[in-house]
Design a protein around this motif. Structure first.
Motif, PDB file in Angstrom:
ATOM      1  N   SER A 274      25.198  77.455  29.182  1.00 11.28           N
ATOM      2  CA  SER A 274      26.396  78.245  29.441  1.00 11.28           C
ATOM      3  C   SER A 274      27.393  78.112  28.287  1.00 11.28           C
ATOM      4  O   SER A 274      27.313  77.177  27.483  1.00 11.28           O
ATOM      5  N   ILE A 275      28.347  79.044  28.238  1.00  4.37           N
ATOM      6  CA  ILE A 275      29.365  79.005  27.185  1.00  4.37           C
ATOM      7  C   ILE A 275      30.173  77.712  27.269  1.00  4.37           C
ATOM      8  O   ILE A 275      30.420  77.056  26.259  1.00  4.37           O
ATOM      9  N   GLY A 276      30.583  77.346  28.486  1.00  2.00           N
ATOM     10  CA  GLY A 276      31.400  76.146  28.662  1.00  2.00           C
ATOM     11  C   GLY A 276      30.707  74.890  28.171  1.00  2.00           C
ATOM     12  O   GLY A 276      31.281  74.089  27.432  1.00  2.00           O
ATOM     13  N   LYS A 277      29.445  74.703  28.573  1.00  2.00           N
ATOM     14  CA  LYS A 277      28.703  73.516  28.150  1.00  2.00           C
ATOM     15  C   LYS A 277      28.461  73.517  26.647  1.00  2.00           C
ATOM     16  O   LYS A 277      28.543  72.481  25.987  1.00  2.00           O
ATOM     17  N   GLY A 278      28.161  74.703  26.108  1.00  2.00           N
ATOM     18  CA  GLY A 278      27.936  74.797  24.670  1.00  2.00           C
ATOM     19  C   GLY A 278      29.182  74.465  23.874  1.00  2.00           C
ATOM     20  O   GLY A 278      29.115  73.788  22.843  1.00  2.00           O
ATOM     21  N   GLN A 279      30.340  74.919  24.351  1.00  2.00           N
ATOM     22  CA  GLN A 279      31.598  74.624  23.670  1.00  2.00           C
ATOM     23  C   GLN A 279      31.915  73.136  23.701  1.00  2.00           C
ATOM     24  O   GLN A 279      32.334  72.567  22.692  1.00  2.00           O
ATOM     25  N   ILE A 280      31.709  72.514  24.863  1.00  2.00           N
ATOM     26  CA  ILE A 280      31.977  71.078  24.978  1.00  2.00           C
ATOM     27  C   ILE A 280      31.053  70.285  24.059  1.00  2.00           C
ATOM     28  O   ILE A 280      31.484  69.361  23.351  1.00  2.00           O
ATOM     29  N   LEU A 281      29.774  70.664  24.044  1.00  2.00           N
ATOM     30  CA  LEU A 281      28.807  69.983  23.184  1.00  2.00           C
ATOM     31  C   LEU A 281      29.192  70.125  21.715  1.00  2.00           C
ATOM     32  O   LEU A 281      29.212  69.147  20.970  1.00  2.00           O
TER      33      LEU A 281
ATOM     34  N   LEU B 145      20.472  79.650  19.208  1.00  2.00           N
ATOM     35  CA  LEU B 145      21.328  78.477  19.039  1.00  2.00           C
ATOM     36  C   LEU B 145      22.782  78.882  18.813  1.00  2.00           C
ATOM     37  O   LEU B 145      23.696  78.079  19.016  1.00  2.00           O
ATOM     38  N   TYR B 146      22.995  80.141  18.419  1.00  2.00           N
ATOM     39  CA  TYR B 146      24.334  80.579  18.025  1.00  2.00           C
ATOM     40  C   TYR B 146      24.873  81.766  18.816  1.00  2.00           C
ATOM     41  O   TYR B 146      26.069  82.032  18.770  1.00  2.00           O
ATOM     42  N   THR B 147      24.023  82.495  19.509  1.00  2.00           N
ATOM     43  CA  THR B 147      24.503  83.686  20.195  1.00  2.00           C
ATOM     44  C   THR B 147      24.044  83.710  21.640  1.00  2.00           C
ATOM     45  O   THR B 147      22.979  83.169  21.970  1.00  2.00           O
ATOM     46  N   LEU B 148      24.837  84.337  22.488  1.00  2.00           N
ATOM     47  CA  LEU B 148      24.489  84.460  23.900  1.00  2.00           C
ATOM     48  C   LEU B 148      24.118  85.887  24.260  1.00  2.00           C
ATOM     49  O   LEU B 148      23.808  86.182  25.405  1.00  2.00           O
ATOM     50  N   PHE B 149      24.144  86.796  23.273  1.00  2.00           N
ATOM     51  CA  PHE B 149      23.906  88.202  23.553  1.00  2.00           C
ATOM     52  C   PHE B 149      22.421  88.543  23.482  1.00  2.00           C
ATOM     53  O   PHE B 149      21.656  87.912  22.754  1.00  2.00           O
ATOM     54  N   GLU B 150      22.041  89.563  24.237  1.00  2.00           N
ATOM     55  CA  GLU B 150      20.659  90.014  24.249  1.00  2.00           C
ATOM     56  C   GLU B 150      20.331  90.755  22.951  1.00  2.00           C
ATOM     57  O   GLU B 150      21.178  91.449  22.383  1.00  2.00           O
ATOM     58  N   VAL B 151      19.086  90.595  22.526  1.00  2.00           N
ATOM     59  CA  VAL B 151      18.625  91.268  21.317  1.00  2.00           C
ATOM     60  C   VAL B 151      18.764  92.787  21.480  1.00  2.00           C
ATOM     61  O   VAL B 151      18.527  93.329  22.562  1.00  2.00           O
ATOM     62  N   GLU B 152      19.164  93.455  20.410  1.00  2.00           N
ATOM     63  CA  GLU B 152      19.339  94.910  20.353  1.00  2.00           C
ATOM     64  C   GLU B 152      20.614  95.402  21.042  1.00  2.00           C
ATOM     65  O   GLU B 152      20.902  96.596  21.024  1.00  2.00           O
ATOM     66  N   SER B 153      21.388  94.512  21.656  1.00  2.00           N
ATOM     67  CA  SER B 153      22.659  94.949  22.243  1.00  2.00           C
ATOM     68  C   SER B 153      23.685  95.135  21.128  1.00  2.00           C
ATOM     69  O   SER B 153      23.517  94.636  20.009  1.00  2.00           O
ATOM     70  N   LEU B 154      24.774  95.850  21.437  1.00  2.00           N
ATOM     71  CA  LEU B 154      25.797  96.126  20.429  1.00  2.00           C
ATOM     72  C   LEU B 154      26.385  94.838  19.870  1.00  2.00           C
ATOM     73  O   LEU B 154      26.512  94.676  18.655  1.00  2.00           O
TER      74      LEU B 154
END
Length: 415
Positions: A39-46, A161-170
């Motif tokens: 999740s974004i929250g866990k990734g930010q804390i890490l 490792l760096y993005t949470l967006f789906e491939v081919e999305s804007l």
């Protein structure tokens, strides 16, 4: 001419300062957030605690003296106390929606202070500034490789490792480097553009054109507007009235030519970015609908409602709210009220004062860095139309670290 005795090195660690500047910048830009795997929250804390711990290990390994500038302690302590005051008061108000995890925001100014103080701790000196600028430009340019390999399927696991967006999305297609969000990378790149404007090298103007093209690929309209504002600021602050007058039609014609060239290049990501910008113009003129504009409009309405509820001290960050406020000043007004907004803007004003004062230094290194930073600080308000930019992960580390450098250059502006 008497020698200024205040220009002695802050500590005796300057031998390692260039190497450690490079290490810290690489760490901030390249350490993964693992957003595609958690999740974004866990990734930010890490990310936050891992980078903080690694830098602390570096500090102790080098045996640097842990010292914080008095001005930094004062500014960020006031901000932290302001956050705590707002949250504490709101916790006792009827119908309060402040949650326990909202109080984690009280610690944010502590991290701001840490990164602001890093140049001071490692003994940064004026002579290190050119190396800092060069290293920054190399890293900002180098991480574009992530935006090149993102379209090759074999690299998808690395990009996660760096993005949470789906491939081919804007949002995935927009250039974002290692920042995930395009406007965050755009803001970091704006500092690179500002450095280029005030630097002298062989292919300076070609590099500036490449940066402008990069902002099209980033695809954030607030970043595009900030880019225009930054270029205009550079243009009007430059000496020479007649040169400015003559340059106006040249700039306009160049922009028109570049626009026509880009719209006729059959590269989907460029075409999409231009169409995205044009859609905003159509929406503002009332001839079309724009989802992003509608989202910001609904957020603005939410800001006004929250501000009206408690204008003086705000309502706290309200992390559990369904509508997240992505407008920087709107976020501060709704979360921290007039009091918190005043404190925040006062800190930014201090940063701008340092940059503006040091920009007139007779030392070209100090002057050029300060002029670039002055433009960058102004640009933050334009990018802030999309997000609370100076609070964003990776961005706040870079922003406050650069202001720490600016403080040292301000102190040494007469050298």
């Amino acid at each position: 001419m008497t020698k200024n005795t205040n220009l002695t090195p802050i500590c005796n660690c300057s031998v390692n300062s260039k190497r450690d500047i490079r290490s810290i910048l690489f760490l901030i830009f390249l350490f993964p957030t693992f957003w595609g795997y958690m999740s974004i929250g866990k990734g930010q804390i890490l990310y936050l605690f891992a980078t903080f711990l690694i830098i602390c290990i570096l500090i102790f390994y080098r045996q640097y003296k842990i010292r914080f500038p008095i001005i930094g302690l004062s500014l960020f302590t006031i901000l932290s106390l302001c956050y705590f005051f707002t949250l504490s008061i709101n916790s006792f108000l009827p119908q309060s929606s402040v949650s326990f995890k909202d109080f984690s925001d009280v610690a944010r100014p502590i991290f701001y202070l840490f990164f602001f103080s890093l140049p001071y701790i490692i003994g940064f000196s004026v002579s290190d500034t050119k190396y800092l600028i060069k290293t920054y430009l190399i890293i900002v340019t180098g991480i574009l490789v992530f935006d090149i390999i993102k379209f090759i399927p074999i690299f998808y696991p690395i990009l996660r490792l760096y993005t949470l967006f789906e491939v081919e999305s804007l949002n995935y297609s927009r250039f974002a480097g290692t920042f995930c969000f395009c406007y965050n990378f755009g803001f970091a790149s704006l500092l690179g553009l500002a450095f280029c404007l005030y630097s002298k090298f062989k292919f300076k103007y070609l590099t500036i054109i490449i940066y402008v093209l990069l902002f099209v690929l980033i695809g954030s309209r607030s970043v595009m507007i900030a880019c225009v504002a930054l270029l205009l600021g550079y243009y009007f602050w430059a000496p020479g009235f007649f040169r400015k007058i003559i340059a106006i039609p040249i700039v306009v014609i160049s922009c028109v030519l570049l626009y026509n060239i880009l719209i006729n290049i059959d590269i989907p990501i460029i075409t999409d970015s231009i169409n995205y910008a044009e859609r905003l113009v159509d929406a503002l003129s009332g001839t079309a609908q724009d989802g992003s504009l509608n989202t910001r409009s609904s957020q603005l309405s939410r800001v006004l409602n929250l501000f009206d509820r408690n204008p003086l001290i705000g309502n706290g960050p309200i992390k559990d709210d369904d509508i997240q406020i992505e407008i920087q000043l709107g976020y501060y007004l709704s979360a921290w009220g007039l009091l918190g907004t005043f404190v925040f803007l006062s800190i930014i004003a201090v940063f701008f004062y340092w940059a503006n004062s040091a920009s007139s230094s007779h030392n070209p290194i100090i002057s050029n860095f300060s002029k670039a930073n002055r433009l960058w600080i102004i640009a933050s308000f334009f990018v802030g139309m999309s997000t609370p930019i100076t609070d964003q992960m990776r961005v706040f580390q870079i922003f406050y670290m650069m202001q720490g450098v600016q403080y040292i250059l301000y102190r040494n502006r007469n050298s």
